[in-house]
Design a protein around this motif. Structure first.
Motif: not given
Length: 567
Positions: A44-54
């Motif tokens: 999850v961290a490596e793929l940058r799946l976070n609120v900022a991306t959304l």
């Protein structure tokens, strides 16, 4: 299950209630599960799946919505033709899977296999069929039979054997040996034992499995449309290649409606076949309702001997069973010509089979093996991240969809409807939407699979919670415990082994799905797979297939060991 929950030692009364020592296998299983959780968090961290991306993608989402609305539906007649063609292909593929799976399951089941070698060979065939992606099979069959329904029917049918034959074999192994022993004692041969002593007991489970696979194949047909199989998927692929999102999303909405209708109808039939809950608070075993029907004891009708009848009476359940059978025969009869299957084309393709298979051998890396390995690692990251995020979404949805957990029946029904709707959304369509919103790459694939997990994992969670022993929950509730306390102290521990198995199954499914989503740019090795087939580098296709096969087999073996360790 000493590795997950406290167990009680057997022995003298003074020793009871003490915690049992965890076994080495149980401890190893817990460590492996922790390692998988850590790998999922890292993904999850490596793929940058976070609120900022959304948040950064919010503008793209608004732009996509503006380019999609208003939806552009084709004329009703064209929609009906496309739906009919899609359903015909799916019916033929599911029928092929059932016809092939029955003999394979008989050979694979321990109580019906004629020899250990036959059993292990059949089990190996089942594993291979599950591990080979249906898109790869479709690419091979397109070389043999050209574009059209034949390639899709064969690809979905052969791939489905991996799931259908396994479940059929499990059903045969769980059958009551009493009727079979009685038939054998009367001097019946092996075939007569199967027809008279085994088939009536497993027929309901066989039908329910076929209906479940039909639901899955309907969604797979959309994926295969992107590589040339006709129907709704092919039209959606054409519209999206033209960037005609209004038509593409309109057809996707048609697919959603079709999937939901099929899910509701097949679900009603499965419930009718598998029966409801018994007096113990647990569901009746697979096939209980229809098995009783076949024996002539369904409903409240008197037994045949009491009335002098030689056949079971025509009760309401028997009439419904006859209606289901008639509808099935009619659907098959209409599907074969509607799908456009031609015996001449099939025979002509079989003649070219040796030459076509020669194109795929020997394997070749095409000078891009490091890239292939890197993308395979990304595919695994997508699957791990999607499984974690999907679990976080599906567990509360599944809990609220369970009738014995939800605060009110209305809430349970509402969340069941959510699960059904999400199950009707093909992950490929979700991946396309997220590719447009978040851009090309693994983020789109992980988000699509995470949402898709709500449909499958949410349903499995709800069913597992409902299958727990209600009597224990009622006893704890009678002591004054709150609903939350009953859930955390009784319901959840009872369902814990099943939930772990479901999560491992979802990871297995996500690895296969992540491979396919790459064909629309959602990250992973699927993008290279589609490109290699388009430029006729079939040796590279074989290499990719072998890499995916090895990964899937490794995950499946790990999941099998973990399921046994936590059971």
């Amino acid at each position: 299950m000493t590795a997950l929950v406290p167990a009680q030692r057997s022995g003298p009364p003074e020793d009871r209630g003490t915690l049992a020592r965890p076994t080495r296998t149980g401890t190893a299983a817990v460590l492996v599960l922790i390692a998988l959780l850590g790998a999922a968090l890292w993904s999850v961290a490596e793929l940058r799946l976070n609120v900022a991306t959304l948040v950064d993608s919010a503008g793209n989402a608004a732009d996509f919505l503006g380019r999609t609305l208003p939806l552009d539906f084709p004329p009703l007649a064209e929609v009906l033709v496309l739906c009919g063609q899609t359903l015909a292909i799916v019916v033929c593929a599911t029928l092929l899977a059932v016809l092939l799976s029955v003999p394979v399951a008989v050979l694979a089941a321990g109580n019906t296999s004629p020899a250990p070698a036959a059993r292990y060979g059949a089990r190996a065939l089942v594993v291979v069929a599950r591990a080979v992606p249906d898109v790869v099979l479709a690419i091979v069959f397109f070389r043999l039979f050209g574009l059209g329904a034949a390639a899709g029917v064969l690809a979905m049918g052969l791939h489905s054997v991996g799931m259908v034959a396994k479940l059929y074999a499990d059903a045969i192994e769980q059958v009551d040996e009493g009727p079979r022993t009685a038939v054998r004692a009367a001097g019946a041969g092996r075939l007569q034992e199967l027809v008279s002593g085994v088939l009536p007991a497993v027929l309901p489970a066989f039908v329910a499995t076929a209906l479940h696979r039909f639901d899955i194949n309907l969604r797979i047909s959309v994926v295969l449309g992107f590589v040339g199989v006709g129907g709704l998927g092919f039209e959606i692929a054409g519209a999206l290649r033209r960037l005609d999102y209004q038509r593409g999303m309109a057809l996707a909405l048609v697919v959603l409606g079709l999937c939901v209708v099929v899910e509701l109808v097949s679900g009603a039939v499965r419930r009718a076949l598998l029966g409801g809950a018994g007096e113990s608070g647990r569901r009746r075993g697979p096939g209980a309702a229809l098995a009783a029907l076949l024996r002539g004891r369904a409903g409240r009708a008197p037994a045949p001997l009491a009335t002098g009848r030689l056949t079971p009476p025509w009760t309401g359940r028997r009439l419904r069973a006859a209606l289901y059978a008639a509808v099935t025969v009619l659907a098959i009869a209409l599907s074969v010509p509607t799908a456009g299957l031609s015996p001449a084309v099939l025979l002509g393709g079989l003649v070219e089979l040796p030459a076509t298979l020669g194109l795929f051998w020997p394997p070749s890396a095409g000078g891009i093996l490091p890239d292939l390995l890197a993308e395979l690692a990304v595919t695994v990251q997508i699957a791990l991240a999607a499984t974690l995020l999907g679990a976080l979404l599906a567990l509360p949805v599944g809990a609220l969809a369970a009738r014995n957990v939800a605060p009110t029946p209305g809430i349970a029904a509402a969340f069941r409807a959510v699960v059904v709707v999400v199950r009707g959304l093909p992950e490929l369509i979700l991946a396309i939407v997220f590719v447009v919103i978040t851009g090309l790459g693994p983020v789109a694939g992980a988000l699509a699979l995470a949402i898709g997990a709500v449909g499958l994992l949410g349903k499995l969670v709800a069913d597992s919670l409902e299958e727990t022993d209600v009597r224990v929950q009622q006893a704890v509730r009678a002591t004054g415990a709150s609903r939350l306390q009953v859930f955390t102290a009784v319901t959840l521990p009872q369902a814990a082994p099943a939930l772990v198995a479901h999560l491992l199954y979802q990871l297995d499914v996500n690895i296969r799905s992540a491979t396919l989503l790459g064909i629309v740019g959602a990250g992973g090795i699927g993008f290279y797979l589609l490109n290699a087939s388009r430029v006729l580098q079939f040796g590279v296709v074989t290499t990719i297939m072998l890499l995916v096969f090895a990964t899937v087999m490794a995950v499946e073996l790990l999941a099998l060991w973990l399921r046994r360790a936590v059971a």
